[in-house]
Scaffold this active site. Structure first.
Site, PDB file in Angstrom:
ATOM      1  N   ASP A  75      43.840  39.304  41.913  1.00  0.00           N
ATOM      2  CA  ASP A  75      44.783  38.067  41.831  1.00  0.00           C
ATOM      3  C   ASP A  75      44.571  37.667  40.300  1.00  0.00           C
ATOM      4  OD1 ASP A  75      43.661  37.161  44.493  1.00  0.00           O
ATOM      5  OD2 ASP A  75      43.020  35.588  44.267  1.00  0.00           O
ATOM      6  N   ASP A  94      48.418  36.625  38.368  1.00  0.00           N
ATOM      7  CA  ASP A  94      48.173  35.412  37.831  1.00  0.00           C
ATOM      8  C   ASP A  94      48.251  35.884  36.674  1.00  0.00           C
ATOM      9  OD1 ASP A  94      45.349  33.827  39.004  1.00  0.00           O
ATOM     10  OD2 ASP A  94      47.064  34.400  40.121  1.00  0.00           O
ATOM     11  N   SER A 126      50.594  24.592  46.097  1.00  0.00           N
ATOM     12  CA  SER A 126      49.217  25.562  45.515  1.00  0.00           C
ATOM     13  C   SER A 126      48.759  24.865  44.303  1.00  0.00           C
ATOM     14  CB  SER A 126      49.697  27.305  45.059  1.00  0.00           C
ATOM     15  OG  SER A 126      50.758  26.974  44.402  1.00  0.00           O
ATOM     16  N   LEU A 127      47.437  25.199  44.127  1.00  0.00           N
ATOM     17  CA  LEU A 127      46.914  24.550  43.223  1.00  0.00           C
ATOM     18  C   LEU A 127      46.813  25.130  42.162  1.00  0.00           C
ATOM     19  CD1 LEU A 127      43.297  23.908  44.666  1.00  0.00           C
ATOM     20  CD2 LEU A 127      45.107  22.134  44.750  1.00  0.00           C
ATOM     21  N   GLU A 146      34.642  21.487  45.743  1.00  0.00           N
ATOM     22  CA  GLU A 146      34.335  21.938  47.421  1.00  0.00           C
ATOM     23  C   GLU A 146      34.331  23.305  47.109  1.00  0.00           C
ATOM     24  OE1 GLU A 146      37.516  20.639  49.252  1.00  0.00           O
ATOM     25  OE2 GLU A 146      37.182  17.961  48.972  1.00  0.00           O
ATOM     26  N   LYS A 198      36.294  26.987  47.123  1.00  0.00           N
ATOM     27  CA  LYS A 198      37.389  27.800  47.562  1.00  0.00           C
ATOM     28  C   LYS A 198      37.209  28.536  48.425  1.00  0.00           C
ATOM     29  CE  LYS A 198      41.582  28.828  45.363  1.00  0.00           C
ATOM     30  NZ  LYS A 198      41.565  30.468  45.714  1.00  0.00           N
ATOM     31  N   ASP A 221      37.805  31.934  51.125  1.00  0.00           N
ATOM     32  CA  ASP A 221      38.881  32.925  50.255  1.00  0.00           C
ATOM     33  C   ASP A 221      39.652  32.833  51.704  1.00  0.00           C
ATOM     34  OD1 ASP A 221      40.409  35.000  49.151  1.00  0.00           O
ATOM     35  OD2 ASP A 221      38.433  36.108  48.860  1.00  0.00           O
ATOM     36  N   ARG A 250      51.352  28.487  55.032  1.00  0.00           N
ATOM     37  CA  ARG A 250      51.943  27.685  54.056  1.00  0.00           C
ATOM     38  C   ARG A 250      53.128  27.471  53.336  1.00  0.00           C
ATOM     39  NH1 ARG A 250      49.216  28.637  48.780  1.00  0.00           N
ATOM     40  NH2 ARG A 250      50.623  29.496  48.269  1.00  0.00           N
ATOM     41  N   GLU A 298      41.385  25.819  55.625  1.00  0.00           N
ATOM     42  CA  GLU A 298      41.279  27.462  55.639  1.00  0.00           C
ATOM     43  C   GLU A 298      41.230  28.596  56.814  1.00  0.00           C
ATOM     44  OE1 GLU A 298      42.717  28.593  52.284  1.00  0.00           O
ATOM     45  OE2 GLU A 298      42.186  30.206  51.904  1.00  0.00           O
ATOM     46  N   TYR A 343      39.974  20.965  54.841  1.00  0.00           N
ATOM     47  CA  TYR A 343      39.379  20.283  53.242  1.00  0.00           C
ATOM     48  C   TYR A 343      40.518  19.380  53.307  1.00  0.00           C
ATOM     49  CZ  TYR A 343      43.099  24.018  51.973  1.00  0.00           C
ATOM     50  OH  TYR A 343      43.799  24.375  51.955  1.00  0.00           O
ATOM     51  N   LYS A 382      38.296  18.483  42.631  1.00  0.00           N
ATOM     52  CA  LYS A 382      40.210  17.519  43.016  1.00  0.00           C
ATOM     53  C   LYS A 382      39.269  15.751  42.998  1.00  0.00           C
ATOM     54  CE  LYS A 382      40.761  19.606  48.089  1.00  0.00           C
ATOM     55  NZ  LYS A 382      40.341  19.076  48.857  1.00  0.00           N
ATOM     56  N   LYS A 441      38.479  29.432  39.642  1.00  0.00           N
ATOM     57  CA  LYS A 441      38.067  31.017  40.209  1.00  0.00           C
ATOM     58  C   LYS A 441      37.420  31.678  39.540  1.00  0.00           C
ATOM     59  CE  LYS A 441      41.969  32.593  41.878  1.00  0.00           C
ATOM     60  NZ  LYS A 441      42.131  33.455  42.853  1.00  0.00           N
ATOM     61  N   CYS A 450      13.617  63.276  29.763  1.00  0.00           N
ATOM     62  CA  CYS A 450      15.153  63.747  29.276  1.00  0.00           C
ATOM     63  C   CYS A 450      15.942  64.344  30.344  1.00  0.00           C
ATOM     64  CB  CYS A 450      15.904  64.110  28.169  1.00  0.00           C
ATOM     65  SG  CYS A 450      17.564  63.904  27.664  1.00  0.00           S
ATOM     66  N   CYS A 494      17.437  67.196  27.577  1.00  0.00           N
ATOM     67  CA  CYS A 494      16.714  68.225  26.804  1.00  0.00           C
ATOM     68  C   CYS A 494      15.149  68.574  27.031  1.00  0.00           C
ATOM     69  CB  CYS A 494      16.490  67.904  25.619  1.00  0.00           C
ATOM     70  SG  CYS A 494      16.219  65.830  24.606  1.00  0.00           S
ATOM     71  N   CYS A 529      15.918  58.874  24.947  1.00  0.00           N
ATOM     72  CA  CYS A 529      15.338  59.599  24.657  1.00  0.00           C
ATOM     73  C   CYS A 529      15.500  59.650  23.325  1.00  0.00           C
ATOM     74  CB  CYS A 529      17.112  61.251  24.795  1.00  0.00           C
ATOM     75  SG  CYS A 529      16.754  62.414  24.195  1.00  0.00           S
ATOM     76  N   CYS A 568      18.976  65.718  21.200  1.00  0.00           N
ATOM     77  CA  CYS A 568      19.586  65.846  22.382  1.00  0.00           C
ATOM     78  C   CYS A 568      21.145  66.023  22.672  1.00  0.00           C
ATOM     79  CB  CYS A 568      19.179  64.957  23.255  1.00  0.00           C
ATOM     80  SG  CYS A 568      19.722  64.595  24.361  1.00  0.00           S
TER      81      CYS A 568
HETATM   82 ZN   LIG Z   1      17.980  64.029  25.483  1.00  0.00          ZN
END
Ligand SMILES: [Zn+2]
Length: 680
Positions: free
Chosen positions: A34, A38, A83-84, A113, A115, A117, A136, A170, A218, A299, A323, A416, A419, A432, A437
């Site tokens: 998204d 956007d 849409s918002l 509120e 949102k 999805d 919509r 939704e 909503y 809102k 978002k 490690c 080594c 390490c 190394c």
């Molecule tokens: Zn190492």
């Protein structure tokens, strides 16, 4: 930077956006996140605003997020279904709230509120009976999907009263229901939203009936009522609609909040200052919810203020979607590999069953350190959620389902893996400590030639690793001395590639001193710190080396933005014989070891060699940092405290202890008026 002619870019953006609109809204199979969408959309909107002659009637911005599907009947909306507007940072959100409060010119309250999805829906009731359910669409026309929506148990077919009403909501699928349904379907669906959106468009309603769809309502449009938004929600609830109860109500007046509390004791009530912490809390709860949310919606509560604020061409001005970052995906943990950084730090990396996330295939994700693994109780074979934080580095977020293979929480080995040196714990991380190394050496070489370093063409990590493994390159200077002709027989090394490397190496000799300093990759010496050093007088390698040789920690520590810890590191790094050898060889090869300012800036360098302190407040420099910028621009070092090393003190109003200390030490004291004269 966009170097394309604007007209060409507008056409290109339109083409890309139309494709993704179709994939998202009609096919319900988005290919990009998204946020990426956007960003493209915003770029096009900006170009069209700046150059109105480039606004074409068929621009994708004209049909904001249309989900119209020509295989389904179309219906006209009787309310505008916009849409918002979206924002991604709390700063933007604060600005939006301030703007609303200012434009409202009277007491105002904000409702927050979740949102959800899912798929947006408009329900039309006549005489208390569900008449139509419409997508919509493009905001004025949508698809009629009434028969499919009627199969959703939480959508009331009859209301408690025989009223005419239009509501927005939704449609979604709970996470658990989705997992079960998806498992039964052979795991073909990528996420709940896409399944919900796709299934609502199916031609046979029996198909929709088989999917556990749900709804949250909503927004309600009740003709002739003088309800506020929270009162409408309360009313809708009583009418039999499913309302999300995770609601926050924030008023500029406390007694309002008290009154609203009587309405719904389960909601959160507070004043405007509480919004930010509420949002933070809601963001944390996200993963524990049984449904997907991708943000919060803010809102205006008062309908007359909404009318006053009105609409832009695309969005209401009285609402905004905040978002959340980081889209998430679910996958299986196949293994964990300790990755050794050039400074020795071990980062456990998750090897994952490849999964699609925000438009790319992910098979590895960071696990930060052992503490993080312990916190998650993470075992190989677990099913985990991963996210892309800041949309860049994928990270494992949580365990969704524990493994059934009997694996226990993964523990970093004591040694490690490359080594064999015993690992040393320092704070949250293990290291390490072997400077030689192999992984650390490769890391340093790759950093030197890589994007964060001198960005040398043809010397990507893979090539560097190859050259190191063959024993050709051990230190950065070897890059310049190696005879690349010897590689002509090796796979992947043609004449072309070798010329590319040579050209890249030559170019790197012209890279400015700060780039060379960063490329060395010494501990604590990142790009930002290098800038601070160079800005504050350390613009020659020999000055840095001489301060380090004299163990002059203070020379670094007093610089604003460096401090004791980094200063000690610098002294250590720039007096280490191995490092000195690298610096000497690179100097002999002709790399830039001092910072050459551009000619036109030279005459302004009136403070070179001076070490200034700034204290008090100023009329012309608010905040005080503005004075520091003026000083650094003219070659001064800016220190955080007064010492025998300080040459000047810029003293504003209310300069306290620093002023008397400076007087005692015989430091030159400059007031604002004098300073203004100096920099003119
Ligand atoms: Zn190492």
């Amino acid at each position: 930077m966009n170097i394309k002619p604007n007209d060409e870019r507008v056409k290109e953006l339109s083409k890309i956006l139309l494709k993704h609109q179709y994939l998202y809204y009609v096919k319900a199979e988005p290919e990009i996140s998204d946020r990426e969408y956007d960003a493209l959309f915003d770029e096009l909107t900006k170009l069209e605003t700046d150059y109105p002659e480039l606004q074409y009637p068929d621009s994708p911005t004209k049909r904001v997020g249309s989900d119209l599907d020509n295989t389904l009947p179309e219906v006209e909306h009787t309310i505008p279904v916009l849409s918002l507007d979206k924002c991604y940072s709390t700063e933007d959100l604060t600005q939006w709230i301030e703007k609303v409060v200012r434009l409202a010119e009277e007491k105002v309250s904000i409702v927050v509120e979740q949102k959800i999805d899912g798929a947006s829906i408009v329900l039309y009731y006549s005489n208390g009976i569900l008449e139509r359910a419409v997508t919509r669409g493009n905001g004025s026309v949508g698809n009629d999907i009434t028969e499919n929506v009627k199969t959703i148990p939480s959508v009331p077919l009859h209301l408690n009263q025989n009223i005419d009403i239009v509501v927005r909501g939704e449609i979604f699928i709970g996470k658990k229901s989705f997992q079960k349904y998806n498992a039964e379907s052979g795991g073909i669906y990528s996420n709940p939203r896409n399944l919900a959106a796709g299934i609502l468009r199916s031609v046979k309603s029996s198909k929709a009936a088989a999917v556990p769809l749900d709804v949250f309502i909503y927004e309600g449009y009740i003709e002739g009522s003088d309800f506020s938004h929270v009162e409408i929600l309360d009313y809708l609830d009583k009418m039999g609609f499913r309302i999300n109860q995770q609601i926050g109500y924030f008023s500029s007046e406390n007694k309002d909040a008290e009154a609203a509390k009587n309405l719904r004791p389960s909601w959160f009530f507070g004043n405007m200052n509480d919004i930010e912490s509420f949002i933070e809390q809601k963001q944390k709860q996200r993963s524990s919810l049984d449904y997907e949310i991708d943000g919060l919606v803010l809102k205006v509560n008062e309908i007359p203020i909404r009318e006053k604020l009105g609409y832009t061409a695309h969005h209401p001005r009285w609402a905004v979607a905040y978002k959340f970052e980081a889209p998430q995906a679910v996958t299986k943990l196949l293994g964990i590999t300790p990755q050794i950084g050039r400074n020795g730090r071990i980062t456990p990396v998750a090897e994952l069953e490849p999964v699609e996330l925000a438009g790319s295939k992910i098979s590895r994700a960071t696990l930060h350190n052992q503490d993080y693994i312990n916190m998650l109780n993470l075992c190989i074979g677990d099913t985990v959620t991963i996210s892309k934080r800041g949309d860049v580095i994928p990270a494992v977020e949580e365990v969704l389902e524990e493994n059934h293979d009997g694996n226990k929480v993964w523990v970093l080995p004591d040694e490690c893996s490359e080594c064999g040196t015993p690992l040393k714990r320092d704070g949250a991380h293990s290291f390490c400590t072997n400077f030689f190394c192999p992984e650390r050496v490769v890391g340093r070489l790759a950093h030197f030639a890589g994007k964060a370093g001198l960005d040398i063409n043809g010397l990507g990590e893979k090539t560097v690793r190859f050259l190191f493994n063959k024993g050709f390159i051990k230190t950065p200077a070897d890059f310049y001395n190696f005879n690349y002709e010897l590689l002509l027989d090796e796979e992947g090394f043609g004449e072309k590639k070798i010329n590319l490397i040579r050209e890249g190496l030559n170019k790197s000799k012209n890279k400015p001193f700060p780039a060379v300093l960063t490329a060395l990759g010494f501990e604590g010496l990142g790009k930002r710190t290098v800038e601070v050093l160079v800005e504050n007088g350390f613009n020659k390698m020999r000055d840095i080396l001489s301060a380090a040789k004299n163990k002059d920690i203070e020379a670094f520590a007093l610089i604003d933005g460096i401090g004791d810890v980094l200063a000690e590191l610098f002294v250590k790094e720039f007096s280490n014989s191995h490092n000195l050898d690298i610096i000497n060889r690179l100097t002999d090869l002709g790399l830039k070891m001092e910072y050459e300012k551009k000619d036109n800036a030279k005459d302004k360098q009136i403070f070179v060699g001076q070490r200034w302190c700034v204290t008090g407040s100023f009329e012309n420099f608010k905040p005080r940092d503005k004075a520091k910028i003026e000083l650094k621009k003219r070659g001064a070092a800016v220190l955080i405290s007064i010492s025998s090393k300080t040459t000047h003190l810029l003293a504003g109003d209310g300069a306290g202890s620093k002023l008397s200390k400076a007087e005692n030490l015989g430091v030159t004291i400059v007031d604002e008026k004098e300073f203004l004269k100096m920099i003119k």
